[in-house]
Motif scaffolding. Structure first.
Motif, PDB file in Angstrom:
ATOM      1  N   THR A  35       0.832  -1.216   0.000  1.00 12.45           N
ATOM      2  CA  THR A  35       0.000   0.000   0.000  1.00 12.45           C
ATOM      3  C   THR A  35       0.860   1.258   0.000  1.00 12.45           C
ATOM      4  O   THR A  35       0.508   2.252  -0.645  1.00 12.45           O
ATOM      5  CB  THR A  35      -0.925   0.018   1.218  1.00 12.45           C
ATOM      6  N   ILE A  36       1.997   1.237   0.690  1.00  9.87           N
ATOM      7  CA  ILE A  36       2.848   2.431   0.758  1.00  9.87           C
ATOM      8  C   ILE A  36       3.556   2.689  -0.562  1.00  9.87           C
ATOM      9  O   ILE A  36       4.107   3.778  -0.780  1.00  9.87           O
ATOM     10  CB  ILE A  36       3.889   2.318   1.896  1.00  9.87           C
ATOM     11  N   ASN A  37       3.536   1.692  -1.466  1.00  5.81           N
ATOM     12  CA  ASN A  37       4.129   1.870  -2.792  1.00  5.81           C
ATOM     13  C   ASN A  37       3.069   2.086  -3.864  1.00  5.81           C
ATOM     14  O   ASN A  37       3.411   2.195  -5.047  1.00  5.81           O
ATOM     15  CB  ASN A  37       4.969   0.645  -3.163  1.00  5.81           C
ATOM     16  N   ALA A  38       1.804   2.127  -3.472  1.00  4.33           N
ATOM     17  CA  ALA A  38       0.716   2.286  -4.437  1.00  4.33           C
ATOM     18  C   ALA A  38       0.190   3.724  -4.492  1.00  4.33           C
ATOM     19  O   ALA A  38      -0.795   4.003  -5.171  1.00  4.33           O
ATOM     20  CB  ALA A  38      -0.431   1.333  -4.088  1.00  4.33           C
ATOM     21  N   LEU A  39       0.855   4.631  -3.790  1.00  2.00           N
ATOM     22  CA  LEU A  39       0.469   6.041  -3.815  1.00  2.00           C
ATOM     23  C   LEU A  39       0.861   6.667  -5.150  1.00  2.00           C
ATOM     24  O   LEU A  39       1.882   6.316  -5.742  1.00  2.00           O
ATOM     25  CB  LEU A  39       1.150   6.788  -2.669  1.00  2.00           C
ATOM     26  N   MET A  40       0.042   7.622  -5.633  1.00  2.00           N
ATOM     27  CA  MET A  40       0.275   8.273  -6.919  1.00  2.00           C
ATOM     28  C   MET A  40       0.080   9.777  -6.771  1.00  2.00           C
ATOM     29  O   MET A  40      -0.780  10.225  -6.005  1.00  2.00           O
ATOM     30  CB  MET A  40      -0.690   7.741  -7.981  1.00  2.00           C
ATOM     31  N   VAL A  41       0.882  10.542  -7.516  1.00  2.00           N
ATOM     32  CA  VAL A  41       0.747  11.996  -7.518  1.00  2.00           C
ATOM     33  C   VAL A  41       0.606  12.477  -8.956  1.00  2.00           C
ATOM     34  O   VAL A  41       1.445  12.158  -9.810  1.00  2.00           O
ATOM     35  CB  VAL A  41       1.953  12.684  -6.848  1.00  2.00           C
ATOM     36  N   ASP A  42      -0.441  13.236  -9.213  1.00  2.88           N
ATOM     37  CA  ASP A  42      -0.685  13.801 -10.542  1.00  2.88           C
ATOM     38  C   ASP A  42       0.287  14.953 -10.780  1.00  2.88           C
ATOM     39  O   ASP A  42       0.326  15.921 -10.009  1.00  2.88           O
ATOM     40  CB  ASP A  42      -2.131  14.303 -10.629  1.00  2.88           C
ATOM     41  N   TYR A  43       1.106  14.816 -11.825  1.00  4.78           N
ATOM     42  CA  TYR A  43       2.086  15.868 -12.120  1.00  4.78           C
ATOM     43  C   TYR A  43       1.413  17.207 -12.378  1.00  4.78           C
ATOM     44  O   TYR A  43       1.927  18.261 -11.962  1.00  4.78           O
ATOM     45  CB  TYR A  43       2.929  15.471 -13.341  1.00  4.78           C
ATOM     46  N   ALA A  44       0.272  17.204 -13.030  1.00  2.00           N
ATOM     47  CA  ALA A  44      -0.366  18.451 -13.464  1.00  2.00           C
ATOM     48  C   ALA A  44      -0.749  19.349 -12.299  1.00  2.00           C
ATOM     49  O   ALA A  44      -0.559  20.568 -12.354  1.00  2.00           O
ATOM     50  CB  ALA A  44      -1.594  18.149 -14.322  1.00  2.00           C
ATOM     51  N   ASP A  45      -1.288  18.765 -11.222  1.00  2.00           N
ATOM     52  CA  ASP A  45      -1.760  19.613 -10.124  1.00  2.00           C
ATOM     53  C   ASP A  45      -1.275  19.171  -8.748  1.00  2.00           C
ATOM     54  O   ASP A  45      -1.651  19.769  -7.735  1.00  2.00           O
ATOM     55  CB  ASP A  45      -3.297  19.692 -10.130  1.00  2.00           C
ATOM     56  N   GLY A  46      -0.459  18.112  -8.673  1.00  2.00           N
ATOM     57  CA  GLY A  46       0.100  17.675  -7.396  1.00  2.00           C
ATOM     58  C   GLY A  46      -0.856  16.916  -6.503  1.00  2.00           C
ATOM     59  O   GLY A  46      -0.550  16.680  -5.325  1.00  2.00           O
ATOM     60  N   THR A  47      -2.011  16.513  -7.031  1.00  2.00           N
ATOM     61  CA  THR A  47      -2.975  15.772  -6.216  1.00  2.00           C
ATOM     62  C   THR A  47      -2.428  14.387  -5.865  1.00  2.00           C
ATOM     63  O   THR A  47      -1.945  13.661  -6.729  1.00  2.00           O
ATOM     64  CB  THR A  47      -4.313  15.618  -6.962  1.00  2.00           C
ATOM     65  N   LEU A  48      -2.528  14.045  -4.584  1.00  2.00           N
ATOM     66  CA  LEU A  48      -2.111  12.718  -4.121  1.00  2.00           C
ATOM     67  C   LEU A  48      -3.301  11.781  -4.183  1.00  2.00           C
ATOM     68  O   LEU A  48      -4.370  12.063  -3.614  1.00  2.00           O
ATOM     69  CB  LEU A  48      -1.594  12.800  -2.685  1.00  2.00           C
ATOM     70  N   TYR A  49      -3.141  10.650  -4.875  1.00  2.00           N
ATOM     71  CA  TYR A  49      -4.190   9.636  -4.951  1.00  2.00           C
ATOM     72  C   TYR A  49      -3.775   8.434  -4.108  1.00  2.00           C
ATOM     73  O   TYR A  49      -2.686   7.879  -4.272  1.00  2.00           O
ATOM     74  CB  TYR A  49      -4.419   9.213  -6.404  1.00  2.00           C
ATOM     75  N   ASP A  50      -4.664   8.063  -3.215  1.00  2.00           N
ATOM     76  CA  ASP A  50      -4.389   6.972  -2.276  1.00  2.00           C
ATOM     77  C   ASP A  50      -5.582   6.018  -2.304  1.00  2.00           C
ATOM     78  O   ASP A  50      -6.527   6.157  -1.532  1.00  2.00           O
ATOM     79  CB  ASP A  50      -4.182   7.554  -0.875  1.00  2.00           C
ATOM     80  N   PHE A  51      -5.517   5.032  -3.195  1.00  2.00           N
ATOM     81  CA  PHE A  51      -6.649   4.120  -3.395  1.00  2.00           C
ATOM     82  C   PHE A  51      -6.687   2.987  -2.371  1.00  2.00           C
ATOM     83  O   PHE A  51      -7.740   2.365  -2.183  1.00  2.00           O
ATOM     84  CB  PHE A  51      -6.583   3.523  -4.809  1.00  2.00           C
TER      85      PHE A  51
END
Length: 448
Positions: A122-138
């Motif tokens: 889970t700690i490696n499944a985090l994503m950040v959108d380059y365009a706006d810096g939003t952190l996605y944590d599914f």
């Protein structure tokens, strides 16, 4: 939540170009995890959505030299951005026992949540959108990161890659995290099913190196012990007991874990930190074969034999030489200090270490070995330091240059080269005893 992943102006220009061609770009994996933890990470994984593979390669080629790894893997590197890896989202289907046995299907329009599901933790499944810096944590990775928990993303498919057992151990050593019980049971089951046997020596070695170079290596190694994932030569340490008056910590395993954690704190003071850490892990592997009752006579010699015969790691010739020498001599310096050995004995040791590692490496290891006994023997360490300072003041910390070499023997009329090695050893010992060049030659010739 928003997160700023720092990148160079050159990288921003490249990323903006990809956006203009319809891509959506996410930072994924370790760079997100380590940025949140405030840790350095020179590797940056980039996942590019909504862009065909050929177009990704074509756009990157405008910025430098592109290296591809086959369209089926959907992975691209750009020489001008070392440490960056560009990949398209993909689905993976297990096809065999090895951790590399997967069929990869590129899916540029895959939902990010589904792409993240194939990741290990889970700690490696985090994503950040380059365009706006939003952190996605599914998969609640941020919460696990905050709580110091290592947890599988998808228990159903976690066991498809046996390397994940060792990766968990390396994360524990580096991040000082604990493993969620369900994930630990998954790892134990993978070991019981023999899945780790399909791993290559190269990949096993890489993960062990990460464990050993971590802040607290014992965390990862004790995890491998708990899931029964240790190689036999390490597993044998667990049931080999030691004299309680010398080793109140109990088993050789307990002692080794204390030693490697101490080694981890001082490794940067040594000439070869990784080889130093390997030595910490392996220094007592001769004890299981030599322990009778509470004694382990000549376990240093047996340790060298076990290392050469049973430790199948991908080590360089230089690393092997370092580890062999440390195993062979790991007790010698403390024994010399305890019995206040004469300077000639100290000089002989310097010669045996010459060209392999400096005396200081052995001194640091000796302290770690002595202190790895469940208590701090401050008086013994002080005695050791005093002896070492005295010997260095008298003899230096480098081996004496030999007065007699092969050329000297030839000039002196020694014609049978088969005896040169023995003669040179005798000559050097005489030199250490205080004899000068001519006197040494007379002794070698049997003249008095």
């Amino acid at each position: 939540m928003h997160l700023n992943i720092p990148i160079s102006d050159f990288a921003k220009t490249l990323f903006d170009d990809l956006l203009e061609h319809g891509a959506t770009i996410y930072f994924v994996g370790g760079i997100v995890r380590d940025t949140l933890l405030g840790r350095d990470n020179k590797d940056l994984d980039v996942e590019v959505y909504h862009l065909p593979y050929d177009l990704l390669v074509e756009r990157l080629s405008h910025f430098g030299h592109v290296r591809t790894f086959g369209a089926s893997f959907a992975v691209v590197h750009l020489d001008e951005l070392p440490g960056y890896e560009f990949a398209l989202p993909r689905r993976e289907t297990k096809t065999g026992p090895k951790h590399t046995d997967f069929t990869v299907t590129i899916a540029p329009d895959l939902a990010p949540q589904m792409a993240a599901k194939r990741r290990d933790l889970t700690i490696n499944a985090l994503m950040v959108d380059y365009a706006d810096g939003t952190l996605y944590d599914f998969y609640h990775g941020y919460e696990d990161l905050q709580n110091g928990i290592i947890r599988a993303v998808d228990p159903l498919h976690f066991g498809e890659d046996p390397l994940r057992v060792l990766r968990i151990a390396s994360f524990m050593s580096r991040l000082l995290f604990q493993v969620e019980e369900g994930t630990k049971q998954l790892c134990k089951q993978m070991v019981q099913e023999g899945l780790l046997e399909a791993l290559s020596i190269e990949r096993i070695t890489i993960e062990y190196e990460k464990i050993l170079m971590g802040t607290q290596p014992s965390l990862g190694l004790n995890f491998l012990k708990e899931v029964h994932g240790l190689p036999p030569y390490l597993q044998a340490l667990v049931t080999t007991m030691q004299r309680r008056d010398y080793h109140p910590e109990g088993s050789v395993w307990n002692h080794t874990m204390l030693v490697i954690d101490l080694c981890a704190h001082v490794k940067e003071h040594t000439s070869d930190p990784l080889s130093f850490m390997w030595s910490g892990l392996l220094h007592d592997i001769g004890k299981p074969a030599t322990t009778v009752g509470e004694h382990s006579y000549r376990h240093d010699e047996m340790g060298v034999t076990v290392f050469q015969k049973d430790v199948h790691m991908q080590l360089s010739k230089k690393q092997k030489q370092y580890i062999r020498c440390m195993i062979a001599h790991h007790m010698q310096l403390m024994n010399m200090a305890t019995h206040h050995a004469r300077p000639i004995t100290f000089k002989r040791l310097l010669k045996e270490l010459e060209g392999i590692f400096p005396l200081d490496d052995l001194a640091w290891f000796t302290r770690c070995d002595k202190m790895g006994r469940g208590y701090i023997a401050s008086s013994q360490i002080a005695m050791f330091n005093d002896y070492l300072d005295e010997m260095i003041a008298l003899c230096g910390d480098q081996a004496e240059k030999p007065l007699i070499d092969g050329k000297t023997l030839i000039e002196a009329g020694f014609s049978d080269h088969h005896f040169y090695k023995q003669l040179l050893a005798e000559a050097y010992d005489l030199q250490l005893a205080g004899y000068q060049r001519d006197a040494i030659l007379r002794r070698l010739k049997g003249e008095r």
